[in-house]
Design a protein around this motif. Sequence first.
Motif, PDB file in Angstrom:
ATOM      1  N   ASN A  15       0.861  -1.182   0.000  1.00 22.04           N
ATOM      2  CA  ASN A  15       0.000   0.000   0.000  1.00 22.04           C
ATOM      3  C   ASN A  15       0.898   1.232   0.000  1.00 22.04           C
ATOM      4  O   ASN A  15       1.008   1.931   0.996  1.00 22.04           O
ATOM      5  CB  ASN A  15      -0.899  -0.038   1.248  1.00 22.04           C
ATOM      6  N   MET A  17       0.756   4.238  -1.131  1.00 24.79           N
ATOM      7  CA  MET A  17       0.216   5.583  -0.898  1.00 24.79           C
ATOM      8  C   MET A  17      -0.548   5.671   0.423  1.00 24.79           C
ATOM      9  O   MET A  17      -1.201   6.660   0.701  1.00 24.79           O
ATOM     10  CB  MET A  17      -0.668   5.992  -2.070  1.00 24.79           C
ATOM     11  N   GLN A  18      -0.477   4.612   1.210  1.00 23.86           N
ATOM     12  CA  GLN A  18      -1.089   4.564   2.540  1.00 23.86           C
ATOM     13  C   GLN A  18      -2.595   4.829   2.507  1.00 23.86           C
ATOM     14  O   GLN A  18      -3.134   5.544   3.329  1.00 23.86           O
ATOM     15  CB  GLN A  18      -0.390   5.549   3.492  1.00 23.86           C
ATOM     16  N   HIS A  19      -3.290   4.240   1.510  1.00 18.05           N
ATOM     17  CA  HIS A  19      -4.739   4.358   1.451  1.00 18.05           C
ATOM     18  C   HIS A  19      -5.361   3.515   2.561  1.00 18.05           C
ATOM     19  O   HIS A  19      -4.837   2.466   2.912  1.00 18.05           O
ATOM     20  CB  HIS A  19      -5.273   3.863   0.100  1.00 18.05           C
ATOM     21  N   PRO A  20      -6.492   3.960   3.100  1.00 24.48           N
ATOM     22  CA  PRO A  20      -7.165   3.133   4.110  1.00 24.48           C
ATOM     23  C   PRO A  20      -7.757   1.882   3.471  1.00 24.48           C
ATOM     24  O   PRO A  20      -7.963   1.826   2.252  1.00 24.48           O
ATOM     25  CB  PRO A  20      -8.261   4.048   4.648  1.00 24.48           C
ATOM     26  N   GLU A  21      -8.023   0.888   4.284  1.00 23.96           N
ATOM     27  CA  GLU A  21      -8.627  -0.343   3.786  1.00 23.96           C
ATOM     28  C   GLU A  21     -10.021  -0.046   3.246  1.00 23.96           C
ATOM     29  O   GLU A  21     -10.672   0.902   3.669  1.00 23.96           O
ATOM     30  CB  GLU A  21      -8.718  -1.378   4.909  1.00 23.96           C
ATOM     31  N   GLU A  22     -10.495  -0.886   2.299  1.00 21.78           N
ATOM     32  CA  GLU A  22     -11.827  -0.686   1.737  1.00 21.78           C
ATOM     33  C   GLU A  22     -12.890  -0.907   2.806  1.00 21.78           C
ATOM     34  O   GLU A  22     -12.784  -1.807   3.628  1.00 21.78           O
ATOM     35  CB  GLU A  22     -12.073  -1.671   0.590  1.00 21.78           C
ATOM     36  N   GLN A  23     -13.918  -0.074   2.741  1.00 21.47           N
ATOM     37  CA  GLN A  23     -15.029  -0.203   3.676  1.00 21.47           C
ATOM     38  C   GLN A  23     -16.074  -1.137   3.064  1.00 21.47           C
ATOM     39  O   GLN A  23     -16.274  -1.146   1.856  1.00 21.47           O
ATOM     40  CB  GLN A  23     -15.661   1.171   3.934  1.00 21.47           C
TER      41      GLN A  23
END
Length: 59
Positions: A15, A17-23
Amino acid sequence: MNDPMKDQPQDGLENPMQHPEEQPTGSDGSPKFGRLLIVLVLVVILIGFITFASEWLYS
């Protein structure tokens, strides 16, 4: 044999770009095809009504 770190990102490589996990979507994740089908039928009926009304009005 089982490496517990195998599923973990290695220094952000999984990851970058340090995106949050999918909701999760929806209450249970299942699509609402029933509502979509009802809306589709109503739109087709509306288009048919407009077609016949315009034909009656302009001819």
